[in-house]
Design an enzyme around this catalytic site. Structure first.
Site, PDB file in Angstrom:
ATOM      1  N   SER A   1       2.198  13.600   8.611  1.00 34.17           N
ATOM      2  CA  SER A   1       0.593  13.868   9.193  1.00 34.17           C
ATOM      3  C   SER A   1       0.430  12.802  10.758  1.00 34.17           C
ATOM      4  O   SER A   1       1.029  11.374  10.492  1.00 34.17           O
ATOM      5  CB  SER A   1      -0.235  13.363   8.518  1.00 34.17           C
TER       6      SER A   1
ATOM      7  N   TYR B   1      -5.628  10.997   0.433  1.00 38.69           N
ATOM      8  CA  TYR B   1      -4.516  11.258   1.265  1.00 38.69           C
ATOM      9  C   TYR B   1      -3.068  11.506   2.177  1.00 38.69           C
ATOM     10  O   TYR B   1      -1.882  11.471   2.543  1.00 38.69           O
ATOM     11  CB  TYR B   1      -4.865  12.894   1.555  1.00 38.69           C
TER      12      TYR B   1
ATOM     13  N   LYS C   1       0.924  10.119   2.566  1.00 36.13           N
ATOM     14  CA  LYS C   1       1.855  10.252   3.795  1.00 36.13           C
ATOM     15  C   LYS C   1       2.676   9.116   4.100  1.00 36.13           C
ATOM     16  O   LYS C   1       3.553   9.140   4.041  1.00 36.13           O
ATOM     17  CB  LYS C   1       1.450  11.387   4.687  1.00 36.13           C
TER      18      LYS C   1
END
Ligand code: NAD
Ligand code: UD1
Length: 331
Positions: A124, A148, A152
């Site tokens: 992302s 989150y 990544k």
């Protein structure tokens, strides 16, 4: 190629399955349906007129992953499966770290044990943090503000280290910007569970009458109209980028931005949605959302050059397709 698509019944995964099948590849989906529905498999078959294998499994479970690889022969893996809600990750860090990291580790391990060379990973633009846009793949990553985002960044590092240690394992890390829209058939699209946090699902819910108005988070950023600027990309352009990335994997690790390179503000997206669909969306300006940055858009030079890929669908098409899916979809 026969491709394992983890998270293949989800939003980006389902559109990528369509693109893979249309490019002549075979697809095996592994999804535990924690954020998607099994009917999506039939929709993918309906759009492409091709068969698809589906396994309802948890890819963060080592035994289930091992069994999947011992029963199938894969030429590549596209790993979408994971949890993705930023706010939820602050409340449930253990779930986020275990689901998103164990899945990456066990899948990479299985690829090495079963001789699968190609691995494509969903990362992302969040890993760029508050860098100065346009974001370039070579930029130093800045610490993310939520679990989150950390999963990544950590998954990127794990895959890079694994590829360094195993010359037979090659990885393409794709950093997505803001995917919106849906397949033009209106058969597949984004089905957000619970209260939508992202802009486009919120707009479509206002359009549907579920909410009275859109709350615009801040109009005092240093952007063209003071509202946040993002790089919205049609989910089918993103899907096609995955096929190019998979097919072009050579050796080692490559990172690619998948965006359009164009910034659009909240008010510009709102106006585009109104014009594309002949609707009016009431809105109110409220406080900034904590953790938001002013401007995020991609430098897409590397993907254009190395993948021969460029997003081709515009903002009106994204708005029209998002609304078509929303009006056709029934719970
Ligand atoms: P999604 O929630 O629609 O799809 C993810 C799918 O993975 C779901 O079908 C879910 O059921 C499945 N899943 C989750 N954990 C699993 C597990 N342990 N085993 C098997 N299946 C599991 O999300 P999406 O928007 O399609 O995102 C796909 C990937 O792209 C995610 O990794 C996400 O973090 C990443 N990403 C998404 C965006 C975005 O804006 N949508 C942006 C950047 C990155
Ligand atoms: C969000 C995630 C990010 C993820 C990205 C793509 C957060 C804090 N960040 O970022 O980690 O990589 O999605 O999935 O969730 N906005 C409004 N009103 C709304 C919703 C959004 O004004 O109701 C504004 C936001 O302030 C922002 C823009 O719309 O300026 C886009 O927001 P959103 O769709 O949530 O995406 P990101 O902020 O880019």
């Amino acid at each position: 190629m026969n491709i394992l698509v983890t998270g293949g019944t989800g939003y980006i995964g389902s559109h990528t399955c369509v693109s893979l099948l249309e490019a002549g590849h075979s697809v095996v989906i592994a999804d535990n349906l924690s954020n998607s529905r099994k009917e999506t498999v039939n929709k993918i078959k309906e759009i492409t007129n091709r068969d698809v294998l589906f396994h309802e499994i948890d890819v963060s479970n080592k035994d289930q992953v091992k069994k999947l690889f011992s029963n199938n022969k894969f030429d590549g893996v596209i790993h979408f499966a994971g949890y993705k809600a930023v706010g939820e990750s602050l409340d449930l860090p253990i779930s986020y770290y275990s689901n998103n990291l164990f899945s990456t580790i066990f899948l990479a391990e299985a690829c090495i044990n079963y001789g699968v060379r190609r691995f494509v990973f969903s990362s992302s633009a969040t890993v760029y943090g508050d860098n100065q846009a346009p974001f370039k793949e070579t930029m130093k990553l800045l610490p993310t503000t939520n679990p989150y985002g950390s999963t990544k960044e950590m998954s990127e590092r794990i895959l890079t280290d694994v590829a360094k240690a195993n010359s037979s394992f090659s990885v393409s890390i794709l950093r997505y910007f803001n995917p919106i829209g849906a397949h033009q058939s209106g058969l597949i699209g984004e089905i957000p569970k619970g209260h939508p946090n992202n802009l486009m699902p919120y707009i479509t819910n206002v359009a549907k009458g579920k909410f009275d108005k859109l709350f615009v988070f801040g109009n005092d950023y240093s952007t063209l109209d003071g509202t946040g600027v993002r790089d919205y990309i049609h989910v089918m352009d993103l899907a096609e980028g995955h096929v190019k990335a998979l097919e072009s994997i050579d050796s080692g690790v490559e990172v690619f931005n998948l965006g359009t390179g164009q910034g659009t503000s909240v008010l510009q997206l709102l106006k585009a949605f109104e014009q594309a669909n002949g609707l009016e969306i009431p809105y109110e300006i409220v406080e900034r959302r904590p953790g938001d940055i002013a401007t995020c858009f991609a430098d897409t030079t590397k993907a254009e050059k190395h993948l021969c890929w460029k997003a081709k669908r515009g903002i009106f098409e994204m708005c029209r397709d998002a609304w078509r899916f929303e009006t056709q979809y029934t719970d």
